[in-house]
Write a protein that holds these residues in place. Structure first.
Motif, short mmCIF file in Angstrom:
data_model
loop_
_atom_site.label_atom_id
_atom_site.label_comp_id
_atom_site.label_asym_id
_atom_site.label_seq_id
_atom_site.Cartn_x
_atom_site.Cartn_y
_atom_site.Cartn_z
N PHE A 1 -81.17 65.35 2.90
CA PHE A 1 -80.33 66.47 2.48
C PHE A 1 -80.27 67.57 3.53
CE2 PHE A 1 -81.38 64.37 -1.51
CZ PHE A 1 -80.12 64.26 -2.07
N THR A 2 -80.36 67.22 4.79
CA THR A 2 -80.18 68.20 5.85
C THR A 2 -78.77 68.77 5.72
OG1 THR A 2 -81.64 66.86 7.23
CG2 THR A 2 -80.33 68.56 8.34
N PRO A 3 -78.61 70.10 5.64
CA PRO A 3 -77.31 70.70 5.33
C PRO A 3 -76.18 70.36 6.31
CG PRO A 3 -79.05 72.33 5.09
CD PRO A 3 -79.68 71.10 5.67
N ILE A 4 -76.48 69.99 7.56
CA ILE A 4 -75.39 69.65 8.48
C ILE A 4 -74.64 68.40 8.04
CG2 ILE A 4 -76.42 70.78 10.50
CD1 ILE A 4 -77.19 67.91 11.49
N HIS A 5 -75.22 67.64 7.09
CA HIS A 5 -74.60 66.40 6.63
C HIS A 5 -73.73 66.56 5.38
CE1 HIS A 5 -76.76 64.18 9.62
NE2 HIS A 5 -77.94 64.50 9.12
N ALA B 1 -72.90 73.73 8.57
CA ALA B 1 -72.70 72.94 9.80
C ALA B 1 -71.92 73.73 10.84
CB ALA B 1 -71.98 71.63 9.48
N THR B 2 -70.84 74.39 10.41
CA THR B 2 -69.99 75.09 11.37
C THR B 2 -70.49 76.50 11.70
OG1 THR B 2 -68.51 75.86 9.61
CG2 THR B 2 -67.95 73.78 10.72
N GLY B 3 -71.07 77.17 10.72
CA GLY B 3 -71.51 78.55 10.94
C GLY B 3 -72.90 78.64 11.52
N VAL B 4 -73.88 78.21 10.75
CA VAL B 4 -75.27 78.35 11.16
C VAL B 4 -75.60 77.41 12.33
CG1 VAL B 4 -77.67 78.10 10.41
CG2 VAL B 4 -75.97 79.07 8.85
N ALA B 5 -75.20 76.14 12.22
CA ALA B 5 -75.54 75.16 13.26
C ALA B 5 -74.56 75.16 14.44
CB ALA B 5 -75.62 73.76 12.65
N ILE C 1 -68.96 68.78 9.57
CA ILE C 1 -70.09 68.08 8.96
C ILE C 1 -70.40 66.83 9.79
CG2 ILE C 1 -70.84 66.81 6.91
CD1 ILE C 1 -68.95 68.62 5.28
N VAL C 2 -71.68 66.60 10.05
CA VAL C 2 -72.13 65.48 10.88
C VAL C 2 -72.42 64.24 10.03
CG1 VAL C 2 -73.94 64.72 12.49
CG2 VAL C 2 -73.17 67.10 12.52
#
Length: 147
Positions: free
Chosen positions: A36-40, A46-50, A55-56
């Motif tokens: 459940f890593t949020p980038i997924h 995914a776009t803001g924080v990472a 989404i990856v």
């Protein structure tokens, strides 16, 4: 009709599999895999924080697609893939069509079973290989060859 040893030759292509991951399919994968890593699954994260473009797609999701391609080619036999080893080279993103491909590199007999060795890979819509490796698929013995 299931794939058999005498039907394949080095250089033959494995029938490709095309999949376009959606946010829903990646959430389902997250639930099944426990990743459940949020980038997924979280576009804002995914776009803001990472700082990613979108989404990856999970790496193991792409591996599962390669296995699905091989199992389909082998006639739907779930245990047909005897070995697979891959390396991720770059990320894929939700909404990008992924094309799973393979090519026969050889055939051999091991432990009384016929095996087809393949190079396998995932391409993004730009034709770049984003995951690549090798696999072996068990197939029925060639005609006239005892098991």
């Amino acid at each position: 009709m299931p794939l058999s040893h005498d039907q394949v030759r080095p250089g033959d292509a494995v029938p490709e599999l095309r999949v376009t991951p959606t946010p829903e399919s990646l959430v389902r994968w997250a639930g099944a895999s426990g990743d459940f890593t949020p980038i997924h699954y979280d576009h804002a994260f995914a776009t803001g924080v990472a700082g990613l473009p979108d989404i990856v797609v999970h790496g193991p999701y792409k591996l599962a697609l390669l296995v699905r391609m091989l199992v389909d080619w082998a006639g739907g036999e779930p245990g047909a893939v005897s070995r697979i080893s891959v390396r991720l080279s770059t990320m894929d993103f939700v909404g990008d069509e992924l094309v799973c491909r393979g090519q026969v590199t050889g055939t051999r007999r091991e432990d009384g079973r016929d095996e087809v060795d393949c190079e396998v890979w995932v391409e993004n819509s730009a034709g770049e290989r984003t995951m690549a490796g090798t696999a072996s698929v068990r197939v029925p013995a060639a005609a006239g060859v005892p098991a």
